[in-house]
Design a protein around this motif. Structure first.
Motif, PDB file in Angstrom:
ATOM      1  N   ASN A  26      34.099  -9.169   7.350  1.00  0.00           N
ATOM      2  CA  ASN A  26      34.573  -9.176   6.534  1.00  0.00           C
ATOM      3  C   ASN A  26      34.602  -8.812   5.320  1.00  0.00           C
ATOM      4  OD1 ASN A  26      36.245  -8.311   8.454  1.00  0.00           O
ATOM      5  ND2 ASN A  26      37.765 -10.057   8.218  1.00  0.00           N
ATOM      6  N   LEU A  27      33.594 -10.341   4.492  1.00  0.00           N
ATOM      7  CA  LEU A  27      33.388  -9.988   3.009  1.00  0.00           C
ATOM      8  C   LEU A  27      32.785  -8.683   2.187  1.00  0.00           C
ATOM      9  CD1 LEU A  27      32.125 -13.579   2.900  1.00  0.00           C
ATOM     10  CD2 LEU A  27      34.388 -13.169   1.860  1.00  0.00           C
ATOM     11  N   LYS A  43      33.489  -7.835  -1.294  1.00  0.00           N
ATOM     12  CA  LYS A  43      34.911  -7.825  -2.403  1.00  0.00           C
ATOM     13  C   LYS A  43      34.832  -9.091  -2.939  1.00  0.00           C
ATOM     14  CE  LYS A  43      37.231  -7.238   2.172  1.00  0.00           C
ATOM     15  NZ  LYS A  43      37.832  -7.821   3.519  1.00  0.00           N
ATOM     16  N   ARG A  44      35.278  -8.332  -4.225  1.00  0.00           N
ATOM     17  CA  ARG A  44      35.505  -9.668  -5.785  1.00  0.00           C
ATOM     18  C   ARG A  44      35.670 -10.702  -5.194  1.00  0.00           C
ATOM     19  NH1 ARG A  44      37.487  -6.168  -8.598  1.00  0.00           N
ATOM     20  NH2 ARG A  44      40.085  -7.001  -8.117  1.00  0.00           N
ATOM     21  N   GLU A  45      36.122 -11.215  -4.343  1.00  0.00           N
ATOM     22  CA  GLU A  45      37.394 -12.434  -4.525  1.00  0.00           C
ATOM     23  C   GLU A  45      36.629 -13.414  -3.754  1.00  0.00           C
ATOM     24  OE1 GLU A  45      39.672  -9.770  -1.559  1.00  0.00           O
ATOM     25  OE2 GLU A  45      38.609  -9.718  -4.108  1.00  0.00           O
ATOM     26  N   GLY A  46      35.450 -12.724  -2.334  1.00  0.00           N
ATOM     27  CA  GLY A  46      34.518 -13.036  -1.950  1.00  0.00           C
ATOM     28  C   GLY A  46      33.210 -13.180  -1.974  1.00  0.00           C
ATOM     29  N   ILE A  47      32.729 -12.935  -2.924  1.00  0.00           N
ATOM     30  CA  ILE A  47      31.746 -12.893  -3.739  1.00  0.00           C
ATOM     31  C   ILE A  47      30.201 -14.439  -3.672  1.00  0.00           C
ATOM     32  CG2 ILE A  47      31.914 -13.771  -6.296  1.00  0.00           C
ATOM     33  CD1 ILE A  47      28.995 -11.625  -4.843  1.00  0.00           C
ATOM     34  N   GLU A  48      31.379 -15.192  -4.177  1.00  0.00           N
ATOM     35  CA  GLU A  48      30.726 -16.716  -4.205  1.00  0.00           C
ATOM     36  C   GLU A  48      30.446 -17.025  -2.679  1.00  0.00           C
ATOM     37  OE1 GLU A  48      31.755 -21.352  -5.370  1.00  0.00           O
ATOM     38  OE2 GLU A  48      33.144 -19.692  -5.359  1.00  0.00           O
TER      39      GLU A  48
END
Length: 284
Positions: A26-27, A43-48
């Motif tokens: 889902n990332l 997705k921006r919030e899941g980049i790490e």
């Protein structure tokens, strides 16, 4: 001696996109192969979390570069591009996230410490903020610089210029003063032409005269018998040259009308005889 190496010389992209897409789940927003490289949009919030999976499970050990891209026409105008390298597989991939001017991107300094410098560079040139970066300062521009030079709407000449003032003995900022205006060059093909009107070409758009003017009768030209009579009256009528000029009757006759002079009678001798000395006499 044959030397064997675990990394192939040329790595194929076959099956790589499917394997990475399955791991990211889902990332992953989208994935494609473009110009011979795998490009993943996360997705921006899941980049790490996404980069951690790529590092630990797919052996992309090195984060080589972080770059920024500006698309002013988009709602999220900026893209942050991460370039990863797998030393064991000899393979590279690109990972992208999108953001705007106010929404920060999670930092990846927790995964690669060298990302701190690269995130500062993107922040300096594009204005992208990175949440969690403890030292987010300008790194390429000077102290007190305003704006972000790599944005598409940044002026080409900048706002201020920096110089050392001999009078004040310090570095000063002054408004930019150009010796001549910045020129925009048009590199379009001369056969195709420009989409806009060049200076002077607006005259070519003037429609031709439908009925050209002709002079079919003397009235249209101003000529005729009456005009000729008026012209004769004005020519030399009472001019000062005719009234004041007097004829001089004592003027000498022209030389071509005089009779020829008679020939002279003289005892001139031939030149050699006249110059030779007489017999018995020496030259004086």
């Amino acid at each position: 001696m044959t030397v064997l190496h675990s990394a192939p010389r040329i790595t194929s992209n076959d099956g790589v996109l499917d394997a990475l897409s399955s791991t990211l789940g889902n990332l992953l927003v989208s994935g494609r192969e473009e110009h011979g490289e795998i490009v993943l949009t996360i997705k921006r919030e899941g980049i790490e979390d996404a980069l951690r999976l790529l590092r630990d499970e797919h052996e992309y050990q090195q984060m080589m570069e972080i770059a920024g891209v500006d698309f002013p026409q988009r709602a999220e105008r900026f893209e942050v591009v991460y370039m990863l390298l797998s030393l064991t597989r000899n393979h590279r991939i690109l990972v992208k996230v999108s953001t705007d001017e106010n929404t920060p991107v999670p930092t990846i300094t927790t995964l690669w410490p060298n990302a701190g410098w690269l995130e500062r560079e993107v922040f300096d040139l594009y204005g992208v903020k990175f949440a969690g970066n403890t030292d987010l300062r300008r790194i390429l521009t000077d102290y007190g610089f305003e704006g972000h030079p790599f944005r598409k709407d940044f002026p080409l000449t900048g706002y201020v210029e920096l110089r050392y003032s001999e009078d004040e003995k310090r570095v000063v900022y002054e408004p930019v003063e150009l010796a001549q205006d910045l020129r925009q060059f048009d590199f379009l093909s001369p056969w195709e032409g420009a989409d806009y009107v060049l200076p002077g070409d607006e005259k070519a758009a003037t429609p031709p005269v439908n009925e050209p003017k002709t002079t079919e009768s003397p009235k249209q030209t101003g000529a005729g018998a009456k005009t000729d009579e008026k012209a004769e009256e004005k020519v030399s009528a009472g001019s000062p040259a005719e009234e004041d000029t007097a004829i001089d009757n004592d003027a000498p006759e022209p030389t071509e009308d005089r009779p020829d002079r008679p020939e002279r009678e003289g005892g001139a001798k031939d030149t050699p005889a006249a110059t030779e000395p007489e017999d018995g006499k020496d030259d004086a």
